[in-house]
Design an enzyme around this catalytic site. Structure first.
Site, PDB file in Angstrom:
ATOM      1  N   ALA A 184      12.301   7.106  -1.771  1.00 22.51           N
ATOM      2  CA  ALA A 184      12.634   7.787  -0.865  1.00 22.51           C
ATOM      3  C   ALA A 184      14.495   8.355  -0.018  1.00 22.51           C
ATOM      4  CB  ALA A 184      11.934   7.226   0.461  1.00 22.51           C
ATOM      5  N   GLY A 185      15.581   6.897  -0.044  1.00 21.45           N
ATOM      6  CA  GLY A 185      16.676   7.818   0.196  1.00 21.45           C
ATOM      7  C   GLY A 185      17.155   8.554  -0.568  1.00 21.45           C
ATOM      8  N   LEU A 213       5.395   5.152  -4.738  1.00 20.00           N
ATOM      9  CA  LEU A 213       6.069   5.636  -5.635  1.00 20.00           C
ATOM     10  C   LEU A 213       5.502   7.159  -5.104  1.00 20.00           C
ATOM     11  CD1 LEU A 213       6.186   4.187  -8.689  1.00 20.00           C
ATOM     12  CD2 LEU A 213       7.630   4.110  -6.836  1.00 20.00           C
ATOM     13  N   ARG A 259      -2.883   0.867   1.505  1.00 23.39           N
ATOM     14  CA  ARG A 259      -2.322   1.654   0.000  1.00 23.39           C
ATOM     15  C   ARG A 259      -3.359   1.572  -1.635  1.00 23.39           C
ATOM     16  NH1 ARG A 259       1.411   1.756  -3.754  1.00 23.39           N
ATOM     17  NH2 ARG A 259       2.505  -0.482  -3.689  1.00 23.39           N
ATOM     18  N   GLU A 314       8.159   3.606   2.630  1.00 20.29           N
ATOM     19  CA  GLU A 314       7.830   2.632   2.997  1.00 20.29           C
ATOM     20  C   GLU A 314       8.286   2.198   4.190  1.00 20.29           C
ATOM     21  OE1 GLU A 314       7.719  -0.827   0.108  1.00 20.29           O
ATOM     22  OE2 GLU A 314       6.726  -2.231   2.238  1.00 20.29           O
ATOM     23  N   ARG A 350      -6.904  -2.765  -3.945  1.00 19.69           N
ATOM     24  CA  ARG A 350      -5.841  -3.942  -3.382  1.00 19.69           C
ATOM     25  C   ARG A 350      -6.893  -4.907  -3.010  1.00 19.69           C
ATOM     26  NH1 ARG A 350       0.148  -1.669  -4.782  1.00 19.69           N
ATOM     27  NH2 ARG A 350      -0.121  -1.267  -6.712  1.00 19.69           N
TER      28      ARG A 350
END
Lengths: 640, 256
Positions: A46-47, A443, A437, A427, A332
């Site tokens: 993200a950054g 990603l 999630r 996140e 999950r």
């Protein structure tokens, strides 16, 4: 004063919201962009993608990372893949289906508008990454390959062997390197953000510590973007990297940014079980292994036979038995909870009886060893290196471990927190995954936020500050924040207690795992709420941090991070206690169906729980953002 | 297990370093090498002595943060293994283990076992990218990439940037790292537009910081991802072509 939350969801039909909003957002003309300075903290997916995209637009960007190189951010460890609604496989995928799967997978606790935008942007991410040279897996004809992933019945996952996160991060990092070369991004490595500076109700900059020289410095900007990842290390043992931490978002929370859904944490089903008490972290085995591996435990309790000697009839393939439609590919949270159930029953496998089998024998017989090796070779090697067991011969042993945190700083549709000028991506925010999630979606979200959302939405905010320079760092707001950081550092160094930072981190981790882990109940949560503050007091009065503040000192770095984990853990417990329902990763034992499945309470809990900081001695206050569902029917999730 | 460690301690970049010896009793063979060091540090802290600084982050062999010379070998004795994936079962009870930081002039020591590898980032900034503005990418399936090219590019792209290749090289050359970065992009159709400028600029930036390659091949032996020496050959060939092509292109530029 109590906060009011306005998610600023654009009006209009779901399918047009993002388009309409992009048109309505004010633009900053190219000549003016260079007059705006933006700080990006964190250089993961993200950054790095945000920093590169904002610099391409012409903004003056400064990137801060505590790593020695931006490429080392923990996005690099993501293995399995990235989802996109390309429908290249002709198997019925669509933007709406990805949207639907994500809302359902999140157990109906996410915002429809955000998730729809994410699904809409998913295809663009694949295009962008491919243009950058990300070596995605290909078919023999040269076109892109896909695989299926937990929680989905279509093949929409793009992957680069078992190193998809690495390759996507390198793509973003390379774009960032390109901008550093152009001079449009200034990189500050080995710099840790320790305070957010807020003046007159809006974000004006940050305070950082240079991890090598110990120097504490102030940095001003028109806006600050936090992309600092999740807080899974609150459990001590997790699949997160050793240095992953919550300090940046927690410091922002203490300055007024509401923290949303802290109790939504994801326990990943396929990790290697701990081998002894010195374990420092847990290693994940990609969920893609569940495509070919079959999960089982012995039917009998305390069965000590080696797996090969347990006949087929005495094995319990419990996921296939309980969920015939999805089998080993259930989401999950469902897979994790079921593993815990069988291990708690005393049917666990391995020397510590703390795992379940993930067996490839049938897949190897069906497809041949070569095919399995081509798909999972690097994962099998990794497993063998850690356990000294050969998964081609013996089934893998796996057990759930903390992996991802869906909670994070509250943001509106523009990804802005409750402090104007503070944007939160990836996140670190809470936005898209609800209470759980789906695989290969992290990603996707990190890159959607960085490449395609923030470049538009930040302009809308900045356009109102035209002609105003950033606040000078001599301003008392910066001075006060800097003094607070210096004071905190001095206190840790002068406490001179008897126990190490890691000792307290482990103790906290045990408390959090036992009481705010895979299954929660009132007694455990109340116990956590009672015991965490006591342990925190002891930590502050008895921690031993040796060395000085003016050189590399990893104990000192960890002390600050663990101090913040203590406060966060308490909030997690309070959030989990107040949410009297089970949803996604938040499973309250009091709220389950007769078959042991999660039971939501849509009437009373269909909202985002955002917590507002009220000072160090006052508990945070709950503010609710109601969730409404117009396009997805709320049902009990069923994967049978 | 009982291990005797000889560890390089150095308080700062300009300080004089020295070896210190530490006894490490009660080590479990299941521990990773770094967990063994964690335990040694816990015991040091208990005794009121400053812990050993070493780098590590993901502890699953992908971030490239960790890296130690263990008995003179970069990342230790196990093939294709980063330091964090090395387990104590690879050593024997009573063994003496020497632990040093990466040794290379381009990687100055920060403290103890921590070095500064920023020079590797400078090589990437010189040209290790494909310029593709966000928003301008065509559909991903528009350009088919032969599977063989994609696979070869992936083999190169698997590099984790740990710097073991440099540490293992008697010349402290960074050819394997640079070749992996160059060839990952040069092998793909998307990387062709900047192929020749990329190659020349990355190679020449590398030479500003690192020693020269004389084909020892130690880099490949030490590489936790087993990056092939073939990539160095490919890079050398591309570099020669780049010199010619770039000179030709310079000649074709219009002046004034």
């Amino acid at each position: 004063m109590t906060l009011t939350l306005d998610a600023k969801i654009p009006s209009g039909p779901l399918t047009d919201k993002w388009n309409n909003h992009r048109f309505e957002l004010k633009l900053v003309n190219p000549n003016n962009k260079r007059k705006f300075k933006i700080i990006v903290v964190g250089s993961g997916l993200a950054g790095a993608s945000a920093a590169a995209s904002l610099a391409e637009l012409g903004y003056e960007v400064e990137v801060f990372t505590f790593h020695d190189s931006p490429r080392r951010a923990h996005s690099i460890a993501a293995q399995g893949g990235i989802n996109a609604a390309k429908n290249y496989q002709n198997d019925g995928d669509s933007v709406f289906r990805l949207f639907y799967d994500t809302v359902k997978g999140g157990d109906f606790r996410s915002r429809e508008a955000n998730v729809y935008r994410l699904a809409e942007l998913s295809g663009d991410i694949i295009d962008q990454a491919t243009a950058q040279g990300v070596p995605f897996a290909r078919e023999y004809g040269g076109l892109l390959a896909n695989r299926s992933f937990g929680g989905a019945q279509v093949s929409r996952t793009f992957y680069a062997r078992g190193q998809t996160g690495q390759q996507l991060l390198l793509g973003a990092y390379q774009s960032l390197a390109n901008q550093i070369r152009e001079g449009s991004v200034t990189l500050y490595n080995k710099m840790e953000m320790l305070e957010l500076v807020v003046e007159d109700g809006r974000t004006v900059g940050i305070i950082c510590r240079d991890l090598i020289s110990g120097e504490i410095s102030a940095h001003a900007a028109h806006a600050v973007v936090l992309a600092t990842g999740g807080y899974g290390n609150v459990y001590y043992l997790s699949t997160n990297a050793m240095n992953s931490n919550a300090t940046a978002i927690w410091r922002a929370h203490r300055k007024g940014a509401a923290f949303a859904n802290p109790c939504y944490t994801q326990i990943h089903p396929t990790c290697i079980p701990a081998s002894d008490e010195f374990q420092s972290k847990l290693t994940l085995m990609s969920e893609s292994l569940r495509n070919d591996g079959r999960i089982w435990v012995p039917k009998a309790y305390d069965d000590n036979r080696p797996p090969g000697e347990i006949p087929e009839a005495e094995r319990d393939y419990y996921l296939e038995r309980k969920y015939p439609a999805f089998g080993n590919l259930v989401p999950r949270d469902v897979a994790s909870r079921n593993a815990k159930l069988v291990v708690d029953e005393g049917r666990g496998v391995g020397p510590l009886k703390n795992g379940v089998y993930l067996d490839f024998a049938d897949a190897i017989t069906r497809d041949g060893r070569d095919t399995i090796e081509a798909k999972y070779g690097n994962l099998f090697d990794m497993y063998q290196r850690i356990t000294a067991e050969d998964p081609y011969d013996l089934p893998m042993r796996i057990y759930p471990a903390t992996h991802y945190t869906m909670g994070g700083l509250w943001v509106d549709y523009d990804l802005m927190s409750t402090i104007p000028g503070l944007f939160v991506l990836g996140e670190a925010n809470f936005s898209d995954h609800g209470a759980n999630r789906l695989g290969a979606s992290a990603l996707m979200q990190g890159l959607a936020d960085g490449y395609f959302v923030i470049p538009y939405t930040i302009g809308g905010y900045l356009s109102t500050f035209l002609g105003q320079p950033p606040l000078p760092t001599e301003h008392e707001a910066f001075e006060n924040a800097r003094r607070a950081v210096e004071e905190r550092t001095r206190t840790f160094l002068s406490t001179k207690g008897t126990r190490s930072v890691d000792y307290y981190h482990k103790e906290l981790g045990k408390l959090v795992w036992d009481n705010i882990g895979m299954a929660r109940n009132r007694t455990g949560l109340e116990k956590a709420i009672a015991e965490i503050p006591a342990l925190r007091e002891e930590f502050h009065s008895n921690v031993r941090v040796l060395g000085s503040g003016d050189s590399l000192n990893s104990s000192l770095e960890k002390a600050g991070r663990v101090a913040d984990f203590f406060e966060l853990a308490e909030l997690m417990a309070r959030d989990a206690l107040h949410r009297e329902e089970s949803c996604g990763g938040h499973f309250r034992e009091e709220h389950q169906t007769a078959e042991g499945e999660a039971r939501r309470d849509d009437e009373n809990f269909s909202y985002v729980a955002a917590w507002e900081w009220k000072g160090p001695d006052t508990p945070q206050e709950l503010v609710k953002e109601p969730l409404t569902f117009e396009h997805v029917e709320l049902t009990q999730r069923s994967y049978k | 297990m009982h291990i005797t460690l000889k560890v390089w301690r150095q308080t700062g970049p300009d300080a004089t370093g020295r070896f210190e010896t530490y006894e490490a009793p009660d080590i479990s063979p299941e521990m990773s090498f770094l967990e063994m060091l964690d335990l040694v540090n816990e015991r040091l802290i208990e005794a009121g002595r400053e812990p050993i600084e070493f780098d590590s982050d993901c502890r699953e062999g992908i971030c490239g943060t960790c890296g130690l010379m263990i008995n003179g070998q970069a990342h230790g004795p196990q093939r294709a293994t980063a330091t964090c994936q090395l387990h104590m079962r690879e050593f024997s009870d009573g063994e003496h283990i020497t632990v040093e930081p990466w040794r290379a002039a381009a990687f100055p020591i920060v403290k103890d076992l921590v070095v500064n590898r920023a020079a590797l980032d400078r090589i990437v900034e010189a040209g290790g990218f494909i310029t593709a503005r966000v928003g301008s990418a065509p559909d991903a399936n528009l350009i088919p990439v032969p599977k063989e090219s994609a696979d070869a590019a992936m083999d190169a792209a698997a590099c984790i940037g740990c710097g073991a290749c440099v540490a293992a090289c008697p010349n402290s050359a960074a050819q394997l790292f640079t070749a992996a970065k160059v060839q990952h992009l040069n092998l793909l159709p998307q990387g062709q537009a900047q192929r020749w400028s990329r190659t020349q600029e990355m190679v020449e930036t590398m030479e500003l910081f690192f020693g020269s390659c004389t084909n020892y091949g130690e880099c490949h032996e030490a590489c936790p991802k087993e990056i092939s020496l073939d990539f160095i050959a490919m890079m050398n060939r591309d570099y020669v072509k780049a010199m010619l092509t770039n000179r030709q292109r310079d000649g074709q530029k219009k002046v004034g």
